[in-house]
Design a protein around this motif. Sequence first.
Motif, PDB file in Angstrom:
ATOM      1  N   GLN A 104       0.892  -1.243   0.049  1.00 51.94           N
ATOM      2  CA  GLN A 104       0.116  -0.245  -0.022  1.00 51.94           C
ATOM      3  C   GLN A 104       0.843   1.295   0.057  1.00 51.94           C
ATOM      4  OE1 GLN A 104      -2.167   1.449   3.313  1.00 51.94           O
ATOM      5  NE2 GLN A 104      -3.885   2.109   2.025  1.00 51.94           N
ATOM      6  N   LEU A 164       0.620   4.232  -2.705  1.00 52.16           N
ATOM      7  CA  LEU A 164       0.438   5.533  -2.239  1.00 52.16           C
ATOM      8  C   LEU A 164       1.720   6.582  -2.747  1.00 52.16           C
ATOM      9  CD1 LEU A 164      -0.700   5.289   1.460  1.00 52.16           C
ATOM     10  CD2 LEU A 164      -2.106   5.708  -0.852  1.00 52.16           C
ATOM     11  N   GLY A 196      -5.499  11.295   7.911  1.00 56.33           N
ATOM     12  CA  GLY A 196      -5.178   9.892   7.069  1.00 56.33           C
ATOM     13  C   GLY A 196      -4.142  10.080   5.859  1.00 56.33           C
ATOM     14  N   GLY A 225      -1.360   9.078   5.205  1.00 54.48           N
ATOM     15  CA  GLY A 225      -0.833   7.917   4.341  1.00 54.48           C
ATOM     16  C   GLY A 225       0.911   8.192   4.508  1.00 54.48           C
ATOM     17  N   ASP A 260      -2.008   9.506  11.104  1.00 53.08           N
ATOM     18  CA  ASP A 260      -2.312   8.224  10.302  1.00 53.08           C
ATOM     19  C   ASP A 260      -2.514   6.964  11.138  1.00 53.08           C
ATOM     20  OD1 ASP A 260      -2.644   7.450   7.182  1.00 53.08           O
ATOM     21  OD2 ASP A 260      -2.273   5.876   8.319  1.00 53.08           O
ATOM     22  N   ALA A 261      -3.155   5.978  11.075  1.00 57.05           N
ATOM     23  CA  ALA A 261      -3.283   4.752  12.058  1.00 57.05           C
ATOM     24  C   ALA A 261      -1.997   3.902  11.844  1.00 57.05           C
ATOM     25  CB  ALA A 261      -4.466   3.797  11.824  1.00 57.05           C
ATOM     26  N   SER A 262      -1.183   4.130  10.466  1.00 61.39           N
ATOM     27  CA  SER A 262      -0.131   3.328  10.387  1.00 61.39           C
ATOM     28  C   SER A 262       1.297   3.692  10.674  1.00 61.39           C
ATOM     29  CB  SER A 262       0.048   3.159   8.621  1.00 61.39           C
ATOM     30  OG  SER A 262       0.989   2.411   8.280  1.00 61.39           O
ATOM     31  N   HIS A 266       3.555   3.977   7.670  1.00 58.08           N
ATOM     32  CA  HIS A 266       3.402   5.006   6.917  1.00 58.08           C
ATOM     33  C   HIS A 266       4.036   6.338   7.388  1.00 58.08           C
ATOM     34  CE1 HIS A 266       1.037   2.574   4.247  1.00 58.08           C
ATOM     35  NE2 HIS A 266      -0.173   3.089   4.410  1.00 58.08           N
ATOM     36  N   ALA A 325      -2.667   7.536  15.463  1.00 56.48           N
ATOM     37  CA  ALA A 325      -3.977   7.363  16.000  1.00 56.48           C
ATOM     38  C   ALA A 325      -4.760   6.929  14.898  1.00 56.48           C
ATOM     39  CB  ALA A 325      -4.465   8.753  16.228  1.00 56.48           C
ATOM     40  N   LEU A 385      -8.531   6.917  13.886  1.00 54.39           N
ATOM     41  CA  LEU A 385      -9.495   7.971  14.395  1.00 54.39           C
ATOM     42  C   LEU A 385     -10.687   7.553  14.420  1.00 54.39           C
ATOM     43  CD1 LEU A 385      -8.099  10.331  11.485  1.00 54.39           C
ATOM     44  CD2 LEU A 385      -7.758  10.740  13.937  1.00 54.39           C
ATOM     45  N   ASP A 386     -10.816   6.038  14.428  1.00 55.42           N
ATOM     46  CA  ASP A 386     -12.168   5.492  14.697  1.00 55.42           C
ATOM     47  C   ASP A 386     -12.123   5.221  16.532  1.00 55.42           C
ATOM     48  OD1 ASP A 386     -13.282   5.215  12.343  1.00 55.42           O
ATOM     49  OD2 ASP A 386     -12.131   3.187  11.801  1.00 55.42           O
ATOM     50  N   SER A 403      -7.631  13.325   2.417  1.00 53.99           N
ATOM     51  CA  SER A 403      -7.617  12.760   0.943  1.00 53.99           C
ATOM     52  C   SER A 403      -7.732  11.284   0.897  1.00 53.99           C
ATOM     53  CB  SER A 403      -6.432  13.314   0.239  1.00 53.99           C
ATOM     54  OG  SER A 403      -6.510  12.688  -1.016  1.00 53.99           O
ATOM     55  N   ALA A 404      -8.731  10.967   0.217  1.00 52.50           N
ATOM     56  CA  ALA A 404      -8.904   9.349   0.240  1.00 52.50           C
ATOM     57  C   ALA A 404      -8.870   8.694   1.484  1.00 52.50           C
ATOM     58  CB  ALA A 404      -7.803   8.861  -0.877  1.00 52.50           C
ATOM     59  N   HIS A 442     -12.704   5.675   4.621  1.00 50.99           N
ATOM     60  CA  HIS A 442     -12.128   4.386   5.407  1.00 50.99           C
ATOM     61  C   HIS A 442     -12.478   4.408   6.791  1.00 50.99           C
ATOM     62  CE1 HIS A 442      -9.005   2.698   2.849  1.00 50.99           C
ATOM     63  NE2 HIS A 442      -8.654   3.846   2.251  1.00 50.99           N
TER      64      HIS A 442
HETATM   65  C1  LIG Z   1      -5.984   5.626   0.510  1.00 50.74           C
HETATM   66  S1  LIG Z   1      -4.983   5.986   1.833  1.00 50.74           S
HETATM   67  C2  LIG Z   1      -4.852   7.729   1.491  1.00 50.74           C
HETATM   68  C3  LIG Z   1      -3.387   8.408   2.014  1.00 50.74           C
HETATM   69  C4  LIG Z   1      -2.976   9.761   1.736  1.00 50.74           C
HETATM   70  N1  LIG Z   1      -4.085  10.815   2.335  1.00 50.74           N
HETATM   71  C5  LIG Z   1      -3.120  10.135   0.029  1.00 50.74           C
HETATM   72  O1  LIG Z   1      -3.919  10.926  -0.632  1.00 50.74           O
HETATM   73  O2  LIG Z   1      -2.157   9.312  -0.414  1.00 50.74           O
HETATM   74  C6  LIG Z   1      -5.725   6.124   3.195  1.00 50.74           C
HETATM   75  C7  LIG Z   1      -5.112   6.199   4.464  1.00 50.74           C
HETATM   76  O3  LIG Z   1      -5.911   6.456   5.587  1.00 50.74           O
HETATM   77  C8  LIG Z   1      -5.373   5.699   6.873  1.00 50.74           C
HETATM   78  N2  LIG Z   1      -6.530   5.240   7.615  1.00 50.74           N
HETATM   79  C9  LIG Z   1      -7.518   4.412   7.394  1.00 50.74           C
HETATM   80  N3  LIG Z   1      -8.654   4.409   8.380  1.00 50.74           N
HETATM   81  C10 LIG Z   1      -7.751   5.023   9.193  1.00 50.74           C
HETATM   82  C11 LIG Z   1      -8.011   5.280  10.800  1.00 50.74           C
HETATM   83  N4  LIG Z   1      -9.204   4.798  11.324  1.00 50.74           N
HETATM   84  N5  LIG Z   1      -7.362   6.251  11.375  1.00 50.74           N
HETATM   85  C12 LIG Z   1      -6.405   6.831  10.864  1.00 50.74           C
HETATM   86  N6  LIG Z   1      -6.071   6.583   9.713  1.00 50.74           N
HETATM   87  C13 LIG Z   1      -6.704   5.654   8.816  1.00 50.74           C
HETATM   88  C14 LIG Z   1      -4.482   4.661   6.170  1.00 50.74           C
HETATM   89  O4  LIG Z   1      -3.460   4.026   7.130  1.00 50.74           O
HETATM   90  C15 LIG Z   1      -4.078   5.038   4.955  1.00 50.74           C
HETATM   91  O5  LIG Z   1      -2.719   5.694   5.137  1.00 50.74           O
END
Ligand SMILES: C[S@@+](CC[C@H](N)C(=O)[O-])C[C@H]1O[C@@H](n2cnc3c(N)ncnc32)[C@H](O)[C@@H]1O
Length: 241
Positions: free
Chosen positions: A7, A11, A41, A43, A64-66, A69, A91, A93-94, A109-110, A114
């Motif tokens: 992933q 990204l 989020g 990424g 971000d949760a990851s 990333h 964190a 965020l849910d 963004s994107a 999620h």
């Molecule tokens: C499709 S990627 C988009 C990343 C970036 N914003 C971009 O435009 O390239 C979605 C991101 O949201 C993060 N994400 C998804 N659920 C999340 C959550 N509950 N809390 C925090 N981050 C989350 C994922 O780890 C991922 O990095």
Amino acid sequence: MNHGHDQAEILDLDAEVVAEHTASITEWLPMADPRQIVDLGCGTGAGTFALLARFPEAHVTAVDASVDHLQRLRDKACEHGLTGRVSTVQADLDAEWPDLGTPDLVWASASMHHMADPDRVLRQVHGTLAPGGLLAVVELAGMPKFLPDDAPESRFEQHHHDERVPHRGADWGPKLTAAGFTVEGERTVSVHIEQSAAVERYARVVLQRLLDPDALERVLRRDDLALRSERTVWAARKEIA
Ligand SMILES: C[S@@+](CC[C@H](N)C(=O)[O-])C[C@H]1O[C@@H](n2cnc3c(N)ncnc32)[C@H](O)[C@@H]1O
């Protein structure tokens, strides 16, 4: 290759290939001079670095949760001499709403699609923003496709997208209004990026999950391989009370 790494690579490739489109979205934002920006989020930092370039006085808090990333994002900030202008917050965020200060611009963004409960997250963003601040929600109106519709293998791409992105194409305008925002603008950007080395690398990483090796090599030789996608951005204001 593990999924997280995969992933992250997607990204990064996406950021590289659509950089000009992302820059044009940041230029369109009705926001003059934000100082504190949050990238929700984030990424590996596609938005973070575009925003740092667009707003030279700003500091970005990337959330971000990851852990992976965020590490990648910090490495890039270090490479580009930007560590003083970026901080990261890990964190989910849910689960918890972290302390993000009082930003004047939040960029998501994107990432919003999620969230388990996006309406709650939008209300939390509204509560966090400074009065007069702006939330920019960017979502894929259609998932990236590399193959033209008449390519026999394109059905695999379509199936994959329908399965993986159930909220694709959601209309965020009414959700933003319900969360207390005033939607000031909405814009859809069509992305069509012709065959290039980066497009081919991007196509390889995505399509290798969907196609057998022979089919993969066959489609990568097509001269009509291109990245086709659509992004919509909503600019939502938190009114000054
Ligand atoms: C499709 S990627 C988009 C990343 C970036 N914003 C971009 O435009 O390239 C979605 C991101 O949201 C993060 N994400 C998804 N659920 C999340 C959550 N509950 N809390 C925090 N981050 C989350 C994922 O780890 C991922 O990095």
